[in-house]
Design an enzyme around this catalytic site. Sequence first.
Site, PDB file in Angstrom:
ATOM      1  N   LYS A  89       5.680  11.161   4.948  1.00 34.57           N
ATOM      2  CA  LYS A  89       5.449  10.789   3.534  1.00 34.57           C
ATOM      3  C   LYS A  89       6.212  11.722   2.596  1.00 34.57           C
ATOM      4  O   LYS A  89       6.685  11.285   1.545  1.00 34.57           O
ATOM      5  CB  LYS A  89       3.950  10.804   3.206  1.00 34.57           C
ATOM      6  CG  LYS A  89       3.133   9.709   3.904  1.00 34.57           C
ATOM      7  CD  LYS A  89       3.619   8.301   3.593  1.00 34.57           C
ATOM      8  CE  LYS A  89       2.634   7.250   4.087  1.00 34.57           C
ATOM      9  NZ  LYS A  89       3.231   5.885   4.089  1.00 34.57           N
TER      10      LYS A  89
ATOM     11  N   ALA B 162       2.757   6.155  13.110  1.00 35.96           N
ATOM     12  CA  ALA B 162       2.848   7.378  13.920  1.00 35.96           C
ATOM     13  C   ALA B 162       1.987   7.136  15.148  1.00 35.96           C
ATOM     14  O   ALA B 162       0.997   6.394  15.086  1.00 35.96           O
ATOM     15  CB  ALA B 162       2.346   8.592  13.146  1.00 35.96           C
TER      16      ALA B 162
ATOM     17  N   TYR C  16      -3.600  14.293   9.378  1.00 40.37           N
ATOM     18  CA  TYR C  16      -2.532  13.399   8.900  1.00 40.37           C
ATOM     19  C   TYR C  16      -1.187  13.808   9.518  1.00 40.37           C
ATOM     20  O   TYR C  16      -0.297  12.972   9.719  1.00 40.37           O
ATOM     21  CB  TYR C  16      -2.484  13.392   7.363  1.00 40.37           C
ATOM     22  CG  TYR C  16      -1.879  12.152   6.779  1.00 40.37           C
ATOM     23  CD1 TYR C  16      -2.458  10.901   6.988  1.00 40.37           C
ATOM     24  CD2 TYR C  16      -0.719  12.209   6.018  1.00 40.37           C
ATOM     25  CE1 TYR C  16      -1.902   9.755   6.463  1.00 40.37           C
ATOM     26  CE2 TYR C  16      -0.158  11.062   5.482  1.00 40.37           C
ATOM     27  CZ  TYR C  16      -0.758   9.837   5.713  1.00 40.37           C
ATOM     28  OH  TYR C  16      -0.189   8.706   5.187  1.00 40.37           O
TER      29      TYR C  16
ATOM     30  N   VAL D 211      11.525  -2.478  11.601  1.00 41.39           N
ATOM     31  CA  VAL D 211      12.399  -1.677  10.725  1.00 41.39           C
ATOM     32  C   VAL D 211      13.196  -0.610  11.479  1.00 41.39           C
ATOM     33  O   VAL D 211      14.066   0.038  10.902  1.00 41.39           O
ATOM     34  CB  VAL D 211      11.619  -1.016   9.557  1.00 41.39           C
ATOM     35  CG1 VAL D 211      11.085  -2.071   8.605  1.00 41.39           C
ATOM     36  CG2 VAL D 211      10.508  -0.106  10.072  1.00 41.39           C
TER      37      VAL D 211
ATOM     38  N   ARG E  95      -9.671   1.252   4.044  1.00 46.81           N
ATOM     39  CA  ARG E  95      -9.878   0.863   5.454  1.00 46.81           C
ATOM     40  C   ARG E  95      -8.949  -0.272   5.870  1.00 46.81           C
ATOM     41  O   ARG E  95      -9.199  -1.435   5.566  1.00 46.81           O
ATOM     42  CB  ARG E  95     -11.313   0.383   5.664  1.00 46.81           C
ATOM     43  CG  ARG E  95     -12.248   1.499   5.961  1.00 46.81           C
ATOM     44  CD  ARG E  95     -13.668   1.006   6.106  1.00 46.81           C
ATOM     45  NE  ARG E  95     -14.534   2.165   6.032  1.00 46.81           N
ATOM     46  CZ  ARG E  95     -15.051   2.740   7.103  1.00 46.81           C
ATOM     47  NH1 ARG E  95     -14.841   2.252   8.301  1.00 46.81           N
ATOM     48  NH2 ARG E  95     -15.813   3.813   6.971  1.00 46.81           N
ATOM     49  N   THR E  96      -7.882   0.073   6.567  1.00 49.71           N
ATOM     50  CA  THR E  96      -6.927  -0.918   7.067  1.00 49.71           C
ATOM     51  C   THR E  96      -6.668  -0.607   8.536  1.00 49.71           C
ATOM     52  O   THR E  96      -7.144   0.394   9.064  1.00 49.71           O
ATOM     53  CB  THR E  96      -5.590  -0.816   6.306  1.00 49.71           C
ATOM     54  OG1 THR E  96      -5.051   0.487   6.527  1.00 49.71           O
ATOM     55  CG2 THR E  96      -5.732  -1.066   4.820  1.00 49.71           C
TER      56      THR E  96
ATOM     57  N   SER F  57      -4.500  -5.619   4.862  1.00 47.31           N
ATOM     58  CA  SER F  57      -3.290  -4.833   4.575  1.00 47.31           C
ATOM     59  C   SER F  57      -3.075  -4.669   3.073  1.00 47.31           C
ATOM     60  O   SER F  57      -3.255  -5.614   2.298  1.00 47.31           O
ATOM     61  CB  SER F  57      -2.051  -5.536   5.146  1.00 47.31           C
ATOM     62  OG  SER F  57      -2.103  -5.594   6.543  1.00 47.31           O
ATOM     63  N   ILE F  58      -2.655  -3.465   2.688  1.00 45.45           N
ATOM     64  CA  ILE F  58      -2.333  -3.218   1.281  1.00 45.45           C
ATOM     65  C   ILE F  58      -1.220  -4.175   0.837  1.00 45.45           C
ATOM     66  O   ILE F  58      -1.250  -4.700  -0.282  1.00 45.45           O
ATOM     67  CB  ILE F  58      -1.934  -1.735   1.092  1.00 45.45           C
ATOM     68  CG1 ILE F  58      -3.183  -0.845   1.247  1.00 45.45           C
ATOM     69  CG2 ILE F  58      -1.276  -1.514  -0.265  1.00 45.45           C
ATOM     70  CD1 ILE F  58      -2.915   0.646   1.305  1.00 45.45           C
TER      71      ILE F  58
END
Length: 258
Positions: free
Chosen positions: A165, A96, A158, A65, A195-196, A19-20
């Site tokens: 976004k 999504a 996307y 959230v 890549r996550t 994860s970022i």
Amino acid sequence: MADFSGKRALVLGVANKRSIAWAIAQQLAAGGARLAFTYQGERIEETVRELAGSVSGELVTECDVRSDDDIARVFAEAGETFGGELDILVHSVAFAAAEDLEGRFTDTPRERFWLALDISAYSLVACARAAEPLMEKAGGGSIVTMTYLGGERAVPHYNVMGVAKATLDSSVKYLAWDLGRKNIRVNAISAGPVRTLAARSIAGFTTMEDIVEERAPLRRHVSADDVGAAAAYLLSDAARNVTATTLYVDSGYHAMGM
Ligand code: NAD
């Protein structure tokens, strides 16, 4: 390396070691920050607890959230952990439905459109509002969220995430205006493909990677660690007069017309 000693940070969006949010948390930990983490869903709880333990995380708590109750509880817990103050908020959350990341955007049904915007964009607004009193008490704060070029241009597949976004990008600017008078900064990082877990649900993700390699000025991919380093800058005092902006960590791809 940025100095975060004594800074108190809440990190949303760690799912696993790819994860970022985890790359950002590691930068914060290396700089001496005190850390709190949220996770979404029992499935990933153990992984997040293990990762948090490895950087002496002081709080690990669940947060969906979509729930105002969860958000209120999490920020109350973070306040208790950190003496009523918070310096840093990392928002690295998006969702999504997989079927909406492969077909036509035109076919996105109403409820899944709002689901994507709720989790991926409104959540920043709700979390910034909850962070505000804690950051005000700390004398200011820094908030970073994660965005992507697909919010500014049409990127095949996307789809609704791009629309989310775009909403997120605009929210960053309005939040920065509101919260700036309290010395709270709000910025976004626009990352190239990494890549996550979340990236894997985008159809054609490998094509996105191939195109970056061929057409980005630096002709190479970015890693989660590259994004972590950029986030560390935005979250640090070195960026004290930087707010309402987007920092691109994409090998320069965003500047290309072809
Ligand atoms: P990831 O799957 O590791 O992280 C996404 C996180 O969102 C997960 O921790 C997941 O638990 C969380 N999440 C989803 N629904 C949630 C909910 N209802 N409540 C709370 N949390 C929820 O993937 P990542 O790539 O690290 O994604 C982090 C952010 O980076 C996202 O905003 C993503 O859009 C953005 N981003 C990713 C890339 C990329 O190529 N990976 C590029 C640009 C931007």
